[in-house]
Design a protein around this motif. Structure first.
Motif, PDB file in Angstrom:
ATOM      1  N   PRO A  89       0.849  -1.195   0.000  1.00 23.37           N
ATOM      2  CA  PRO A  89       0.000   0.000   0.000  1.00 23.37           C
ATOM      3  C   PRO A  89       0.883   1.242   0.000  1.00 23.37           C
ATOM      4  N   SER A  90       0.414   2.304  -0.656  1.00 20.74           N
ATOM      5  CA  SER A  90       1.226   3.513  -0.722  1.00 20.74           C
ATOM      6  C   SER A  90       0.346   4.725  -0.913  1.00 20.74           C
ATOM      7  N   GLU A  91       0.565   5.728  -0.085  1.00 19.80           N
ATOM      8  CA  GLU A  91      -0.206   6.958  -0.234  1.00 19.80           C
ATOM      9  C   GLU A  91       0.125   7.665  -1.537  1.00 19.80           C
ATOM     10  N   GLU A  92       1.294   7.384  -2.111  1.00 22.76           N
ATOM     11  CA  GLU A  92       1.676   7.994  -3.388  1.00 22.76           C
ATOM     12  C   GLU A  92       0.752   7.541  -4.512  1.00 22.76           C
ATOM     13  N   ASP A  93       0.052   6.431  -4.303  1.00 20.20           N
ATOM     14  CA  ASP A  93      -0.835   5.902  -5.337  1.00 20.20           C
ATOM     15  C   ASP A  93      -2.301   6.217  -5.070  1.00 20.20           C
ATOM     16  N   GLU A  94      -2.593   7.012  -4.039  1.00 24.55           N
ATOM     17  CA  GLU A  94      -3.990   7.412  -3.858  1.00 24.55           C
ATOM     18  C   GLU A  94      -4.249   8.670  -4.672  1.00 24.55           C
ATOM     19  N   HIS A  95      -5.482   8.841  -5.074  1.00 27.11           N
ATOM     20  CA  HIS A  95      -5.788   9.859  -6.077  1.00 27.11           C
ATOM     21  C   HIS A  95      -5.499  11.282  -5.604  1.00 27.11           C
ATOM     22  N   SER A  96      -6.013  11.683  -4.469  1.00 28.73           N
ATOM     23  CA  SER A  96      -5.763  13.040  -3.961  1.00 28.73           C
ATOM     24  C   SER A  96      -4.919  12.937  -2.696  1.00 28.73           C
ATOM     25  N   CYS A  97      -3.631  12.662  -2.896  1.00 28.06           N
ATOM     26  CA  CYS A  97      -2.770  12.337  -1.756  1.00 28.06           C
ATOM     27  C   CYS A  97      -2.310  13.552  -0.967  1.00 28.06           C
ATOM     28  N   PHE A  98      -2.392  14.749  -1.510  1.00 26.97           N
ATOM     29  CA  PHE A  98      -1.931  15.936  -0.789  1.00 26.97           C
ATOM     30  C   PHE A  98      -3.016  16.470   0.150  1.00 26.97           C
ATOM     31  N   SER A  99      -4.255  16.468  -0.337  1.00 29.72           N
ATOM     32  CA  SER A  99      -5.385  16.980   0.449  1.00 29.72           C
ATOM     33  C   SER A  99      -6.096  15.885   1.239  1.00 29.72           C
ATOM     34  N   ASP A 100      -5.722  14.628   1.014  1.00 26.89           N
ATOM     35  CA  ASP A 100      -6.423  13.482   1.611  1.00 26.89           C
ATOM     36  C   ASP A 100      -7.915  13.514   1.288  1.00 26.89           C
ATOM     37  N   ASN A 101      -8.203  13.789   0.022  1.00 25.09           N
ATOM     38  CA  ASN A 101      -9.601  13.860  -0.431  1.00 25.09           C
ATOM     39  C   ASN A 101     -10.005  12.645  -1.264  1.00 25.09           C
ATOM     40  N   THR A 102      -9.204  11.585  -1.193  1.00 27.09           N
ATOM     41  CA  THR A 102      -9.438  10.414  -2.036  1.00 27.09           C
ATOM     42  C   THR A 102     -10.799   9.765  -1.780  1.00 27.09           C
ATOM     43  N   HIS A 103     -11.264   9.813  -0.538  1.00 28.59           N
ATOM     44  CA  HIS A 103     -12.577   9.219  -0.227  1.00 28.59           C
ATOM     45  C   HIS A 103     -13.688   9.893  -1.026  1.00 28.59           C
ATOM     46  N   ARG A 104     -13.538  11.197  -1.281  1.00 30.63           N
ATOM     47  CA  ARG A 104     -14.545  11.904  -2.072  1.00 30.63           C
ATOM     48  C   ARG A 104     -14.365  11.625  -3.568  1.00 30.63           C
ATOM     49  N   ASP A 105     -13.125  11.453  -4.002  1.00 23.16           N
ATOM     50  CA  ASP A 105     -12.889  11.064  -5.395  1.00 23.16           C
ATOM     51  C   ASP A 105     -13.617   9.761  -5.701  1.00 23.16           C
ATOM     52  N   ILE A 106     -13.447   8.782  -4.821  1.00 21.44           N
ATOM     53  CA  ILE A 106     -14.074   7.476  -5.028  1.00 21.44           C
ATOM     54  C   ILE A 106     -15.594   7.613  -5.060  1.00 21.44           C
ATOM     55  N   ALA A 107     -16.129   8.355  -4.097  1.00 20.85           N
ATOM     56  CA  ALA A 107     -17.587   8.522  -4.015  1.00 20.85           C
ATOM     57  C   ALA A 107     -18.147   9.192  -5.269  1.00 20.85           C
ATOM     58  N   GLN A 108     -17.505  10.256  -5.721  1.00 22.03           N
ATOM     59  CA  GLN A 108     -18.024  10.999  -6.871  1.00 22.03           C
ATOM     60  C   GLN A 108     -17.754  10.301  -8.201  1.00 22.03           C
ATOM     61  N   ASN A 109     -16.633   9.607  -8.300  1.00 18.14           N
ATOM     62  CA  ASN A 109     -16.380   8.820  -9.516  1.00 18.14           C
ATOM     63  C   ASN A 109     -17.456   7.747  -9.677  1.00 18.14           C
ATOM     64  N   TYR A 110     -17.773   7.058  -8.591  1.00 18.57           N
ATOM     65  CA  TYR A 110     -18.820   6.039  -8.650  1.00 18.57           C
ATOM     66  C   TYR A 110     -20.174   6.685  -8.955  1.00 18.57           C
ATOM     67  N   GLN A 111     -20.443   7.829  -8.323  1.00 14.59           N
ATOM     68  CA  GLN A 111     -21.728   8.498  -8.534  1.00 14.59           C
ATOM     69  C   GLN A 111     -21.907   8.869 -10.000  1.00 14.59           C
ATOM     70  N   GLY A 112     -20.817   9.288 -10.637  1.00 16.73           N
ATOM     71  CA  GLY A 112     -20.894   9.608 -12.066  1.00 16.73           C
ATOM     72  C   GLY A 112     -21.271   8.392 -12.888  1.00 16.73           C
ATOM     73  N   PHE A 113     -20.686   7.236 -12.550  1.00 14.72           N
ATOM     74  CA  PHE A 113     -21.036   5.981 -13.217  1.00 14.72           C
ATOM     75  C   PHE A 113     -22.524   5.686 -13.029  1.00 14.72           C
ATOM     76  N   LYS A 114     -22.989   5.810 -11.815  1.00 10.35           N
ATOM     77  CA  LYS A 114     -24.392   5.513 -11.515  1.00 10.35           C
ATOM     78  C   LYS A 114     -25.327   6.486 -12.239  1.00 10.35           C
ATOM     79  N   ASN A 115     -24.958   7.765 -12.248  1.00  8.85           N
ATOM     80  CA  ASN A 115     -25.792   8.765 -12.918  1.00  8.85           C
ATOM     81  C   ASN A 115     -26.087   8.366 -14.360  1.00  8.85           C
ATOM     82  N   ILE A 116     -25.036   7.959 -15.078  1.00  8.40           N
ATOM     83  CA  ILE A 116     -25.192   7.593 -16.487  1.00  8.40           C
ATOM     84  C   ILE A 116     -25.962   6.287 -16.629  1.00  8.40           C
ATOM     85  N   LEU A 117     -25.656   5.321 -15.778  1.00 11.00           N
ATOM     86  CA  LEU A 117     -26.306   4.013 -15.857  1.00 11.00           C
ATOM     87  C   LEU A 117     -27.815   4.118 -15.689  1.00 11.00           C
TER      88      LEU A 117
END
Length: 443
Positions: A315-343
């Motif tokens: 595991p590595s924080e360098e590979d998380e999406h928003s590693c400087f702001s620690d906002n990765t949990h929101r990236d995951i939530a909104q990326n999935y929400q975008g998928f659901k919106n279209i589906l």
């Protein structure tokens, strides 16, 4: 006699009106709704980017703790609306098409907007393992700067401008990122020093503390003005790039797409281009095939694999999406929400044709059950990040959440494969290869 004629005429008019507005063919209904969601979502992302730009201009004019907090809040808000647009990727659309008139017209700007992970040392100083400040970056170079890497080219950064950072972005390698949301994120938060070597917790500010760039970097530091210039250039570029992408979905269609591509992609997938542009129209079945395959690749190979699996299995924080702001949990939530919106065909007040409408009840139940399980896990990751441990701590092998996150990525990959069945129900043939990026990281 006159009364009879009037009645007959009225009947003809009513009959004609019924035939004048037939129900949209299912594929066209989905495409029309998809275009409406795209326009609304990108419009929201553009508006939030403009607010971020205003906040950056205010901060750089008067840097203090209040304006710094305000610009960070504006960045976080801008990430919410942009995050859901990510699901429009990988469908040969205006955000990232790499060939044909679509790429020529819109420029495949996703890599300029959201490239990651980035080598922060290219942009500004970092603190190395010995506690020393690094140098030799864009900020502290006054003159020609070469980012290094295969085929890299030097760029004059005497003045930090939109053109300069655009020329440097991915110059010499994919990690040589100089533009987009994550460049701004690093300039605002700085390093998030939580691990010196993967899970060796030698340097840390705690499980709920993100990067702590000092305000002095924008006030008394020798390179304060260059950081301000970088922030302004990066922000203006985001606004310009999103304006371009958003224009592709405009309901006003250009009369000549070779000169002005406004509304041309929307027109193409809805078969509305005429004259010399008619050849650019995309058949409904082909358009939906690209979109459904893109959704599958996004949820399976991009979100589940590249953005979640790589981080949690390293595991590595360098590979998380928003590693400087620690906002990765929101990236995951909104990326999935975008998928659901279209589906399901819904975004805000927009509610239209769903891709699940023609799926048989048994398969639909399996998909909806899988989505409910995914959503419960995303909610848990989100809640944990807000209350006790950011994503970079959740992925540690000694954290109970790491097991949940592994289950989450597995379920997302399964959902990606289910897009094959969704496509089949809508008369489109896809295979699991079609919903898998052939270049995805093998784990």
């Amino acid at each position: 006699m006159k009364m009879i004629l009037k009645t007959a005429t009225l009947s003809v008019v009513l009959a004609m009106s019924l035939y004048a507005a037939p129900a949209q063919e299912p594929k066209m209904a989905m495409l029309s709704n998809y275009a409406a969601i795209a326009l609304a979502n990108y419009s929201d992302a553009l508006n939030d980017a403009k607010e971020l730009d205003k906040a950056i201009k205010t901060f750089t004019t008067s840097p203090n703790e209040t304006t710094l907090n305000d610009v960070k809040s504006a960045w976080l808000k801008a990430r919410e609306s942009y995050g859901s647009t990510e699901a429009f990727r990988l469908s040969n659309g205006p955000i990232d098409a790499e060939e044909s008139w679509v790429a020529e017209s819109y420029g495949a700007l996703e890599g300029q907007l959201n490239a990651w992970p980035l080598d922060e040392n290219m942009i500004d100083y970092t603190i190395d393992a010995e506690g020393k400040r690094t140098s030799g970056n864009i900020i502290d170079t006054k003159g020609k700067f070469n980012p290094g890497g295969e085929g890299s080219k030097e760029v004059d950064v005497t003045s930090i401008t939109v053109d300069a950072i655009t020329a440097l972005n991915e110059n010499g390698g994919e990690a040589n990122v100089a533009t987009g949301y994550h460049a701004i994120e690093f300039l605002l938060w700085g390093q998030d020093q939580d691990y010196s070597n993967f899970t060796k917790d030698a340097i840390t500010n705690g499980a709920t503390t993100a990067g702590q760039r000092p305000l002095s970097d924008y006030t008394t530091d020798v390179n304060a003005d260059r950081r301000k210039a970088f922030l302004i250039a990066a922000s203006e570029k985001i606004v310009a790039d999103l304006t371009t992408v958003n224009s592709a979905w405009s309901t006003t269609i250009s009369a000549d797409c070779s000169k002005d591509a406004t509304g041309c992609y929307r027109g193409a997938i809805l078969g509305e281009l005429k004259g010399n542009d008619a050849g650019k129209n995309i058949a409904p079945k082909e358009g939906l095939k690209q979109i459904m395959a893109g959704l599958g690749v996004f949820i399976k190979s991009e979100l589940a694999n590249e953005r979640i699996a790589v981080a949690v299995l390293t595991p590595s924080e360098e590979d998380e999406h928003s590693c400087f702001s620690d906002n990765t949990h929101r990236d995951i939530a909104q990326n999935y929400q975008g998928f659901k919106n279209i589906l399901i065909g819904q975004y805000g007040t927009i509610k239209g044709a769903s891709m699940l409408d023609k799926v048989d009840p048994k398969t639909k139940k399996v998909i909806e059950s899988l989505m409910s399980s995914i959503e419960a896990k995303i909610a848990k990751v989100d809640e944990t990040a807000k209350k006790s441990a950011h994503f970079d701590y959740q992925i540690r092998s000694d954290n109970a959440m790491s097991g949940e996150i592994k289950k989450l990525k597995n379920e997302m990959r399964k959902l990606g494969d289910m897009m094959v069945l969704v496509a089949k129900a809508n008369g489109i043939r896809l295979s699991t290869d079609d919903v898998t990026d052939p270049e995805e990281t093998k784990l």
